[in-house]
Enzyme design. Structure first.
Site, PDB file in Angstrom:
ATOM      1  CG  LEU A 193      -0.937 -14.310  -1.718  1.00 49.06           C
ATOM      2  CD1 LEU A 193      -2.193 -14.382  -0.468  1.00 49.06           C
ATOM      3  CD2 LEU A 193      -2.030 -14.452  -2.900  1.00 49.06           C
ATOM      4  N   GLY A 194       1.259 -10.272  -2.235  1.00 49.59           N
ATOM      5  CA  GLY A 194       1.145  -8.965  -2.281  1.00 49.59           C
ATOM      6  C   GLY A 194       2.290  -8.364  -1.262  1.00 49.59           C
ATOM      7  N   GLY A 244       3.011  -5.148   1.252  1.00 46.58           N
ATOM      8  CA  GLY A 244       2.739  -3.961   1.795  1.00 46.58           C
ATOM      9  C   GLY A 244       3.680  -3.136   2.456  1.00 46.58           C
ATOM     10  N   GLY A 245       3.560  -1.952   3.115  1.00 47.98           N
ATOM     11  CA  GLY A 245       4.375  -1.311   3.722  1.00 47.98           C
ATOM     12  C   GLY A 245       5.218  -2.153   4.830  1.00 47.98           C
ATOM     13  CG  ASP A 263      -2.635   1.620   7.080  1.00 42.86           C
ATOM     14  OD1 ASP A 263      -2.760   2.949   6.573  1.00 42.86           O
ATOM     15  OD2 ASP A 263      -1.717   1.103   6.851  1.00 42.86           O
ATOM     16  CB  THR A 297       6.460 -10.383   1.575  1.00 48.40           C
ATOM     17  OG1 THR A 297       7.441  -9.493   1.672  1.00 48.40           O
ATOM     18  CG2 THR A 297       6.183 -10.850   0.368  1.00 48.40           C
TER      19      THR A 297
END
Ligand SMILES: *[C@@H]1O[C@H](CO)[C@@H](O)[C@H](O)[C@H]1NC(C)=O
Ligand SMILES: *[C@@H]1O[C@H](CO)[C@@H](O)[C@H](O)[C@H]1NC(C)=O
Ligand SMILES: *[C@@H]1O[C@H](CO)[C@@H](O)[C@H](O)[C@H]1NC(C)=O
Ligand SMILES: *[C@@H]1O[C@H](CO)[C@@H](O)[C@H](O)[C@H]1NC(C)=O
Ligand SMILES: *[C@@H]1O[C@H](CO)[C@@H](O)[C@H](O)[C@H]1NC(C)=O
Ligand SMILES: *[C@@H]1O[C@H](CO)[C@@H](O)[C@H](O)[C@H]1NC(C)=O
Ligand SMILES: *[C@@H]1O[C@H](CO)[C@@H](O)[C@H](O)[C@H]1NC(C)=O
Ligand SMILES: *[C@@H]1O[C@H](CO)[C@@H](O)[C@H](O)[C@H]1NC(C)=O
Length: 903
Positions: free
Chosen positions: A577-578, A580-581, A696, A584
């Site tokens: 889906l995506g 990030g830092g 964040d 996954t």
């Protein structure tokens, strides 16, 4: 002796040597040639790098030694990058940091970094196992000086990849010496956040022009603005300060990680033994890929390292040598106790007492009783020579990456497994200096605790009849109980034989069967015990992370790995889906058809695994309709997997920043999403027993569901703050563009840092622009930096997105803009609380609803709920209904604005 007598053997020697070298170059391709330069000035040149043909592995590794200075300079690539040193352990080249300065009279300056197609990069990851990537270098962009912005630009597109800005509120940061030390005037970010594998980019440094009428100020004290890239792992703050103050530029370095790019993976490279780069015996290969890669298949090459306990150059035959800290036999005077815990070899407390640094422990004598520590904070409760290290508290480390001899054990969380070395018994036995089974009565056992081929290793046991430590000479002693056991077994056998003589062989068979059955039963029983441990330990872990849960009905579930694999089709890449830092996120479908989002951590920086656990702990404390719900976790993997409710509609950022066309988010939706998110953050800050700072906050962490309801997510960086404390000092964490400047300067985390970041989100909502964006002409811009001057100079409406101008009233836009202004105050104390922000947004919305004749009676939760739940389609509908009104209104507004704000 005659001369010819000497000549003959010499000739034979020469001939054989020549035939050897030609054989070597033809068949083995052994580089470098013997006459290669080994140094350039003080710098030792390391293969695969080399000067000239025959000395480097491939032409990309060609170096130049420039004698135009003293000492000579070693240059890389296009003769612009100056090499300081090589680190063969990590595969790094230390280079002079790229930097750019801004002279007093200058407003812009830039420098470009062009690595062409060289197999080198500032931000690469290294894969140790299928689940983890380790970063190779830790480069930062750093800016020192007042009121400046540094942009990292992709040279090919002129797009911004990173931004860093400084503002100084006080004007007395006058001397260059103070710039670094003062509490304002610097900023920085991790190059890891720069999602690019572009090898050519530029640092562009510009002065912020706020003080045009005070130019005299500028020319007096701003000459020392500097932006640079340096590596925080290999440089100290002292080096940084020296570099900035122009005193000694040699201490600071940036790092480039290199890789071998003849084949994209180790697997493929290994097939060609003549070109495979990891030449040394005891060298290992790891796949390398760019930090911005989304898929495991995007590796770009490989990297060689010497195995644990070995140092040297893995690219040369026999380049890896046994390290100085290795000991096969411990010294006589080694401490064997820490408190009441026995320390047995291969473990030890100091060099000469442990086998290698991997087995080093520390004993904290100051605590009562003394505690034996593994790593920084794992309290060892028992060392088992059967390959386990047991702890007092559950461990979460992912030991599957090959930097230690440990693998987290699958069945429980309070012990980890170890092997003595990653070799098979067969291979290990060949090298007497390192073979660990020292005792004559010991045997070698191949083990594979994880099932990964690369974790194959061996351990030693004392042979039957002996007990003790097989890793020591004379460590295995005769087992007195074993003798008794043997005697009794002999007796049984004798009896059997006697009986057999009279009753027959049938009974003996029965006897043997009984023995076998008994053994089987024993092992089944052990399995049961293990399972019990497993449950107990999970219970323990959960107890630890869910210490006070008021929401007993919303229990955190424990999912099995099997279930997760099924749900994600074996973590199929199409399910991503995506990324990030920190990890996954996969889409998963549970067996009950529920759709979930599964987060899997990727990066193995120690701190980030802890962040993962942190997130579980935090989310288990929280229940709020605008905060993404944690459904459970899976503890059977090295890094726990987190399972969330699936939020279907992407992120606020996705919906605000559309590549082509206009954002579909109406002003009403935007206001509602802002109010909901503010409410969620306010809840976090004041949640019942404990205060939580998100740390964040950004538009890509606000998820939207199918009714466009906001769900705040990603608590990996969040921190609990005891209520009686107003701030804590932490390592800087955040996303550039959103980072609170005060927090950056002081490292003091307060709730107001989230307020600042939320102000940036409001600004995005108002303008539709990203925190870092480019103008139509391609000029890089920093949104927050442009906002304040824009409000002051009545240029605000140039920044506001067209759709917002059409749908929002002037009053609303001014109210929001004022709210943003105070949220972005440089001083945290001047910012409102999140609760105040929420109230203000609610007021704005209520006033708007009243205008639209949709009344929200004060405190009527139900209506409020209905409003917040307005689905996308219905809010679209409402937009259409309101279109008529707003169009008329817009016209009036336009007339009014054009009077006030000539454009
Ligand atoms: C390698 O570098 C040397 C200078 O050290 C240069 O003379 C030579 O042309 C380079 N070789 C190649 C193939 O680029
Ligand atoms: C870098 O290489 C290009 C061509 O590869 C060449 O035109 C240019 O002059 C080189 N620059 C330097 C500083 O050597
Ligand atoms: C630009 O940066 C370079 C490198 O630091 C410096 O030598 C030069 O003087 C700077 N130019 C201006 C106009 O600031
Ligand atoms: C930097 O900018 C801030 C705000 O824009 C201004 O108040 C301050 O005076 C400036 N500082 C310097 C040293 O120019
Ligand atoms: C800042 O001011 C200088 C001189 O007044 C001007 O040359 C420069 O273009 C300005 N820069 C920006 C970004 O406005
Ligand atoms: C800056 O320098 C000029 C002359 O060098 C001087 O007249 C002025 O007062 C200085 N400004 C400040 C704020 O020190
Ligand atoms: C500069 O610093 C480096 C390392 O910090 C040191 O080795 C070197 O001697 C210093 N040079 C001078 C000129 O002080
Ligand atoms: C990697 O896998 C993804 C998804 O399976 C695929 O779309 C992509 O083309 C692959 N990339 C390469 C370089 O094979």
């Amino acid at each position: 002796m005659k001369f010819t007598d000497l000549l003959l053997p010499l000739t034979i020697l020469l001939i054989s040597m020549e035939s050897f070298t030609s054989w070597a170059t033809e068949n083995e391709n052994i580089f470098p040639l013997s006459n290669c330069s080994k140094t350039c000035g003080d710098i030792k040149i390391e293969y695969p790098f080399g000067i000239g043909v025959g000395c480097y592995r491939t032409v990309e590794f060609n170096l130049t030694c420039a004698y135009d200075s003293d000492p000579p300079r070693l240059l890389l690539g296009n003769d612009t990058i100056q090499v300081r040193n090589f680190n063969m352990e990590k595969g790094l080249v230390y280079i002079e940091p790229p930097y750019v300065t801004l002279n007093a009279d200058a407003y812009m300056n830039s420098t470009s970094i062009d690595l062409k197609n060289l197999p080198l990069s500032f931000n690469l990851g290294l894969m140790y196992s299928r689940t983890s990537i380790e970063l190779m270098s830790f480069n930062n962009l750093y800016v020192a000086g007042c009121n400046a912005t540094a942009n990292i630009l992709d040279v090919s597109t002129n797009g911004i990849i990173g931004v860093c800005s400084t503002i100084c509120s006080s004007r007395n940061t006058s001397t260059t010496k103070q710039i670094f030390m003062s509490d304002n005037g610097y900023c920085g970010f991790d190059m890891f956040d720069v999602k690019t594998n572009k090898n050519s980019w530029a640092i562009q440094l510009t002065r912020l022009n706020e003080t045009e009428n005070e130019n005299s100020m500028i020319s007096n004290n701003t000459s020392s603005i500097i932006a640079l890239i340096y590596d925080e792992e290999s440089s100290s703050h002292d080096d940084l300060q020296k570099f900035i103050n122009n005193r000694n530029k040699t201490g600071l370095t940036a790092t480039l990680a290199w890789y071998i790019n003849d084949y994209p993976t180790c697997k493929e490279a290994r097939k060609r033994s003549d070109t495979y780069a990891c030449r040394s015996h005891r060298s290992e290969c790891s796949d390398v890929f760019p930090e911005d890669s989304l898929y495991w298949n995007e590796t770009i090459g490989y990297n060689c390292r010497c195995s644990l306990d070995y140092d040297g150059n893995p690219y040369l035959p026999d380049g890896c040598k046994l390290g100085k800290n290795f000991t096969s036999t411990p010294a006589k005077d080694c401490q064997t106790k820490c408190g009441n815990i026995t320390i047995s070899f291969p473990f030890g407390l100091k060099k000469g007492c442990y086998r290698g640094e991997g087995f080093a422990l520390t004993c904290n004598e100051t605590s009562h009783p003394p505690t034996l520590l593994f790593g920084d904070y794992y309290v060892v409760s028992k060392i088992s020579l059967q390959g386990k290290l047991e702890f007092n508290i559950p461990s979460y480390f992912d030991f599957s990456f090959r930097q230690s001899y440990f693998t987290s054990s699958k069945e429980n969380m309070i012990s980890i497994n170890w092997v003595i070395d990653y070799q098979s018994c067969n291979d290990a036995e060949k090298d007497a200096t390192t073979f660990a089974c020292m005792d004559a009565h010991s045997i070698c056992v191949n083990v594979n605790d994880t099932g990964n081929i690369q974790d194959m290793g061996y351990r030693c046991n004392c042979s039957d009849g002996y007990i003790g430590n097989p890793y020591l000479q004379d460590g295995c002693k005769e087992d007195p109980q074993y003798e008794a056991y043997l005697v009794s077994r002999k007796k049984t056998l004798l009896l059997g034989v006697l009986l057999g003589a009279s009753i027959g062989i049938g009974f003996l068979l029965l006897c043997i069967t009984w023995v076998i059955l008994r053994r089987k039963w024993k092992s089944r029983n052990q399995k049961k015990i293990r399972q019990r441990n497993f449950h107990e330990n999970h219970g323990l872990l959960l107890q630890q992370i869910i210490f006070t849960t008021d929401y007993a009905d919303e229990k955190i579930n424990i999912f099995s790995l099997e279930e997760m694999e099924k749900a994600t089709n074996n973590f199929d890449e199409t399910r991503v889906l995506g990324k990030g830092g920190h990890g996954t996120v996969y889409k998963g479908i549970l067996s009950d058809q529920r759709i979930v989002a599964i987060k899997k951590s990727k990066i193995v920086r120690k701190s980030e695994i802890d962040q993962f656990i942190n997130e579980v702990a935090i989310l288990s404390q929280i229940s709020h309709r605008n905060i993404v719900k944690l459904l459970g976790c899976c503890l059977e993997t090295d890094v726990p997997l987190l399972i969330y409710e699936f939020v279907s509609n992407g992120t606020l950022s996705d919906h605000l920043h559309i590549l082509q066309g206009e954002s579909k988010l109406s002003w009403d939706d935007r206001l509602r999403i802002a109010t909901e998110s503010a409410g969620a953050l306010a809840y976090l800050h004041s949640a019942a027993s404990i205060s939580i700072f998100h740390r964040d906050v950004k538009s890509s962490n606000i998820l939207l569901d199918d009714t466009f309801r906001a769900k705040v997510s990603d608590f990996g960086a969040s921190r609990f703050i005891p209520l009686n404390q107003t701030h804590i000092v932490t390592a800087i964490h955040g996303t550039f563009g959103y980072l609170d400047p005060e927090y950056y300067q002081t490292s003091q985390l307060t709730e107001k840092s989230d307020v600042y970041s939320f102000g940036v989100i409001l600004l995005e909502i108002l303008t539709g622009k990203k925190p870092a964006y480019s103008t139509k002409s391609g000029l890089p811009q920093n949104l927050t930096m442009n906002f304040l001057p824009a409000t002051r100079e009545n240029m605000l409406y140039d920044l506001v997105e067209d759709r917002v101008l059409q749908e929002g009233t002037e009053h609303e836009i001014l109210e929001i803009s004022n709210l943003i202004k105070i949220c972005l105050s440089l001083k945290g104390a001047e910012r409102p609380t999140m609760k105040e922000v929420e109230y203000k947004l609610q007021d704005i919305r209520k006033a708007r609803m009243k205008k639209k004749k949709v009344c929200i009676p004060e405190g009527n939760e139900e209506t409020e709920r209905l409003l917040t739940m307005s689905s996308y389609s219905s809010s679209e509908l409402m937009d259409q209904i309101n279109q008529e009104n707003s169009r008329n209104y817009s016209f009036e507004k336009e007339v009014m604005w054009s009077q006030n704000y000539p454009r």
